[in-house]
Structure formats: C-alpha cells, structure tokens
Design a protein around this motif. Structure first.
Motif, short mmCIF file in Angstrom:
data_model
loop_
_atom_site.label_atom_id
_atom_site.label_comp_id
_atom_site.label_asym_id
_atom_site.label_seq_id
_atom_site.Cartn_x
_atom_site.Cartn_y
_atom_site.Cartn_z
N HIS A 285 0.80 -1.21 0.59
CA HIS A 285 -0.28 -0.23 0.63
C HIS A 285 0.99 1.38 -0.22
O HIS A 285 1.82 1.37 0.62
CB HIS A 285 -1.18 -0.24 1.37
CG HIS A 285 -2.07 -0.86 1.90
ND1 HIS A 285 -1.72 -2.53 1.67
CD2 HIS A 285 -2.98 -1.11 0.84
CE1 HIS A 285 -2.48 -3.01 1.78
NE2 HIS A 285 -3.42 -2.12 0.99
N ARG A 286 0.30 2.31 -0.73
CA ARG A 286 0.83 3.63 -0.52
C ARG A 286 0.41 4.36 0.47
O ARG A 286 -0.41 3.38 1.26
CB ARG A 286 1.02 4.07 -1.83
CG ARG A 286 -0.83 5.02 -1.91
CD ARG A 286 -1.07 4.71 -3.06
NE ARG A 286 -2.79 5.86 -3.26
CZ ARG A 286 -3.03 6.53 -3.05
NH1 ARG A 286 -2.48 7.81 -1.88
NH2 ARG A 286 -4.70 6.85 -3.04
N ASP A 287 1.37 5.05 1.11
CA ASP A 287 1.38 5.94 2.23
C ASP A 287 1.46 5.51 3.84
O ASP A 287 0.45 5.53 4.11
CB ASP A 287 -0.54 7.09 2.37
CG ASP A 287 -0.64 7.82 0.98
OD1 ASP A 287 0.21 8.26 0.29
OD2 ASP A 287 -2.14 7.08 0.40
N VAL A 311 0.95 4.47 9.08
CA VAL A 311 0.49 5.21 7.52
C VAL A 311 0.83 7.10 8.11
O VAL A 311 0.35 7.55 9.14
CB VAL A 311 -1.72 5.39 8.16
CG1 VAL A 311 -1.97 6.25 6.95
CG2 VAL A 311 -2.22 3.93 8.20
N THR A 313 -0.29 9.50 6.50
CA THR A 313 -1.55 10.60 6.02
C THR A 313 -2.21 10.64 7.74
O THR A 313 -2.96 9.19 7.92
CB THR A 313 -2.26 10.05 4.83
OG1 THR A 313 -3.86 11.26 4.55
CG2 THR A 313 -2.51 8.69 5.07
N ASN A 315 -5.86 11.12 7.39
CA ASN A 315 -6.58 10.53 7.37
C ASN A 315 -7.28 9.42 7.49
O ASN A 315 -6.55 8.37 7.09
CB ASN A 315 -6.67 10.54 5.62
CG ASN A 315 -8.23 10.18 4.59
OD1 ASN A 315 -8.58 10.06 4.93
ND2 ASN A 315 -8.79 11.62 4.73
N TYR A 316 -8.28 9.76 8.30
CA TYR A 316 -8.62 7.84 8.91
C TYR A 316 -9.39 7.56 8.16
O TYR A 316 -9.28 5.85 7.91
CB TYR A 316 -9.54 8.35 10.03
CG TYR A 316 -10.68 7.21 10.89
CD1 TYR A 316 -9.29 7.27 11.77
CD2 TYR A 316 -11.67 7.17 10.57
CE1 TYR A 316 -10.15 6.02 12.15
CE2 TYR A 316 -12.48 5.69 11.74
CZ TYR A 316 -11.37 5.14 12.23
OH TYR A 316 -11.88 4.08 12.63
N GLY A 317 -10.04 8.15 6.85
CA GLY A 317 -10.95 7.41 5.44
C GLY A 317 -9.74 6.33 5.51
O GLY A 317 -10.22 4.96 4.84
N ARG A 318 -8.78 7.00 4.72
CA ARG A 318 -7.04 6.36 3.86
C ARG A 318 -7.18 4.84 4.75
O ARG A 318 -6.83 4.27 4.38
CB ARG A 318 -5.92 7.25 3.75
CG ARG A 318 -5.09 6.77 3.31
CD ARG A 318 -5.46 5.71 1.57
NE ARG A 318 -4.72 5.50 1.15
CZ ARG A 318 -4.31 4.06 0.60
NH1 ARG A 318 -5.49 3.47 -0.10
NH2 ARG A 318 -3.33 3.59 0.17
N HIS A 319 -7.15 5.67 6.14
CA HIS A 319 -6.33 4.26 7.20
C HIS A 319 -6.99 3.43 7.27
O HIS A 319 -6.79 1.61 7.56
CB HIS A 319 -6.30 5.00 8.46
CG HIS A 319 -6.16 4.00 9.57
ND1 HIS A 319 -5.44 2.57 9.89
CD2 HIS A 319 -7.51 3.61 11.09
CE1 HIS A 319 -5.96 2.40 10.86
NE2 HIS A 319 -7.46 2.73 11.12
N ASP A 321 -9.38 2.08 4.23
CA ASP A 321 -9.64 1.23 3.88
C ASP A 321 -8.36 0.58 3.65
O ASP A 321 -7.99 -0.51 3.01
CB ASP A 321 -9.17 2.79 2.71
CG ASP A 321 -10.68 3.73 2.11
OD1 ASP A 321 -11.53 2.71 2.78
OD2 ASP A 321 -10.19 3.86 1.31
N ILE A 322 -7.23 1.00 3.80
CA ILE A 322 -6.02 -0.15 3.91
C ILE A 322 -6.16 -1.13 4.76
O ILE A 322 -5.50 -2.33 5.01
CB ILE A 322 -4.41 0.85 4.78
CG1 ILE A 322 -3.96 2.13 3.55
CG2 ILE A 322 -3.71 -0.40 5.10
CD1 ILE A 322 -2.84 3.03 4.18
#
Length: 378
Positions: A285-287, A311, A313, A315-319, A321-322
C-alpha cells in the motif's frame, strides 16, 4: 499720552494688562500651533492607513492623532500662564490640573495603543478562529480597564485624596468578589489561556476524557463540541484545560498495531511464513511505512502474530481503507494455506473417583440391602 498708557499699568489680579495680553497671545499661538500639528499628524495617518501594510510609523501617528482638544487647550493655557505672576496656591492648583491632564492624555494614548494591537490580532484571528477574536476583545477590555484604573488612582492621589485606604478596601472587595465568582473567573482565565496558548481552534477534532467531537465555538466561559453522534457537548473552559486533551486534527501520522490470532493447530512452517505475508500485504500500500512483524505471543488458546506499521496521512478514511484491504487479502491467503483463526476454547479433564471412595459406596449399598431383606415390614 499718560491717559492712554495708564490702563496698561493697572494690575488685575496681580498682573498688568500687558502681562494678561502676553498670556492671551502665548496661549492662542500655542493652541493654534498644536492644532496644526495634530491636523498634520492625522493627515499623515490617513495616508499610511490607506496602504495594505501596517508600519510602525502608522501606529505612531494613529496614537498621536488621538490627542484630545481639551488637553491641547490645557497645555496652551499652562504655557501662557508662564507670563503671569501668580500666588503660590494658584500656581499649585494650575500645576495639579496640568498634571492630571497629562495623566488622562497618557491613558488615552495607552488605551489607543492597546486597542490598535488587539484589532490587528483580531483581524488575523477572524480568518481562522472567530472565537479567538472574541477572546482578544476580552484581553483588550482588561488591559484598558487596568490603564484607566491606574489613571484614576494617580488623579485621586494628585488631588490630595489618600488612596491607601481605598486600595485596601478595593483589595478586600476584590478578594470577596473573587471568592464569590471563582468559577466564572476560572473559566475566564482559562479562555484567555486557550486564546494565547491555542491548544486547539475551531474545527479541530478533540477527545476529552470519554467525550469526542469537533470544536464549534470557544466562548468566554465554555467550549462547545459537536459529537460524532450529533449532539452538542458543552464543557467549561476550566474543566477543559484540567483534562487530558487529544487533538486529532493535529495528527501527522497514525501508528497501527495489527494482531492476528491463529489456531494452535497451525504448523510451525506456517507460523514462520505469516510475519512475511503480513509484511508483503502492508508494504503493498502507498501512504504506509512498515515497522515490524513478529510471532509475538503464545496465548492460552492462540498463537499471536503482531505487525506494526505507520499510515503517513492523518486521513482516517484512508487508514480504514488500508486496514480493510489487509483483512480481505489476508483471509484469502489463510483460506488457501489452510490456516484457521483462533477460537476461544477451554478443555475440561474428568478424573475417575478415588478407589477408596468407590469401596465405601459399595459397602453402604450392601448394608442397605441386608437391612431391607431382614426387615419384616419390607
């Protein structure tokens, strides 16, 4: 000729008409000169205020332009009185009046300087935090109240009024007021502390003890949060500063501890491969910045594999998703490898009764049988 010059030699209140004329001329010229200087200062301030940048000279001319006409008149009269011969008590009274005028004009200049500084900070705060702008208004009010209180005390002292007893009374009264309104004052000073220290601003996501929400408003007495479930949470500023605050809006990176608990029937070869599998999934994964992955613990009913990654970033949503992608792909791999998740279980081992206990039970049963056989009523 003597008839025309005689009135000039007549003394009025201890001074000749020529001396009074000199007083009028000096006072008038001084007043006109000071008014002209003030006009020039105000014109210069208007020119500097028209520019976008705020310079030091602009502040100086702004403060100087607040010189009052009454003060200029008192200064002009005081300058003209130097041409007269006055009694000592009259001179002392005039000197006292001039000193008081200087005090009040100095207070006006100082108040203007404080107000200008607060307004400058407020314009900058309005762009990011309107609540901070209102708190700056409180700071300006307290500063100006202090200035004018000092001016008033100096005025009373020059008028010959003993201010020691007044200060003592104000001190006692202040203590009584402080004790009566200590909660309000505590919240007020906490509001000033929030404004100056800025641990959070409007829009920040906070976690305060068991409460969490987004800052909507920072007031004089309380701060209002909008919780994730929708309701508004109102917390007194004093209580807020005495709590442990987590400002999630200033989160730069998020450290995640990923724990995988597998069944204890998992083979040793599978346990060796699982940390590497987790590492590959995380690094895909990126980030994300991988930290470590290990067979961490042997539990009572599971083998625990622990991985740590960051992580990069906030951003909680990105966390999430990963994390979701790692879950799904890991379940697919475990299904292909035949690895099962640990299920909480407990084994109970039953043991046969002791031999002597069994013998005793048999003897009791035999005795009961014999009794029943010899009993006629049976």
């Amino acid at each position: 000729m003597n008839e025309f010059s005689r009135p000039l030699t007549i003394h009025y209140f201890g001074n000749s008409l020529l001396q009074w004329g000199a007083f009028v001329i000096i006072a008038t010229m001084a007043l006109l000169t000071l008014l002209l200087i003030r006009r020039l200062v105000r014109n210069r301030h208007a020119v500097l205020a028209a520019t976008a940048e705020i310079e030091f000279a602009e502040r100086f001319f702004q403060i100087a332009s607040r010189t009052s006409s009454a003060f200029l008149a008192i200064v002009s009269v005081y300058a003209g009185l130097l041409a007269l011969k006055l009694p000592e008590n009259a001179y002392q009274a005039i000197h006292t009046a001039f000193t008081i005028a200087v005090f009040w004009q100095t207070g006006l200049w100082a108040s203007t300087a404080v107000l200008a500084a607060v307004q400058r900070r407020r314009r900058g705060a309005l762009k990011s935090d309107q609540a901070a702008a209102s708190s700056l208004g409180i700071i300006g009010f307290v500063a100006r109240l202090t200035i004018w209180s000092l001016v008033l005390l100096l005025t009373l002292d020059n008028l010959g009024i003993q201010i020691k007893s007044l200060l003592a009374g104000l001190g006692i009264g202040g203590i009584a007021v402080a004790l009566a309104a200590q909660n309000i004052l505590g919240d007020l000073f906490a509001s000033l502390s929030i404004t100056l220290d800025r641990p959070f601003v409007v829009g920040d996501a906070l976690q305060v003890d068991e409460f969490s929400g987004t800052v909507e408003y920072i007031g004089v007495k309380s701060t209002r949060l909008r919780s994730v479930s929708g309701e508004q949470i109102i917390i007194p500023n004093a209580n807020l500063l005495s709590s442990r605050i987590r400002n999630n809006a200033r989160l730069r990176e998020r450290r995640v501890i990923y724990t995988l608990s597998v069944d204890q029937l998992t083979s040793h070869e599978q346990l060796r491969r699982l940390p590497g599998i987790l590492r590959e999934l995380i690094e895909s994964h990126r980030d994300v910045r991988f930290d470590r992955a290990h067979f961490a613990r042997i539990g009572s009913s599971s083998f625990d594999i622990e991985a740590v990654y960051i992580v990069t970033t906030p951003n909680y949503g990105r966390h999430m998703d990963i994390l979701q992608d790692i879950h799904l792909r890991l379940l697919d791999i475990m299904g292909r490898e035949g690895i099962s998740l640990a299920q909480p279980s407990q084994k109970l081992y039953m043991q046969d009764p002791a031999p002597h206990v069994s013998t005793e039970l048999q003897l009791v049963a035999a005795e009961e049988s014999r009794s029943a056989a010899t009993d006629p009523a049976g």
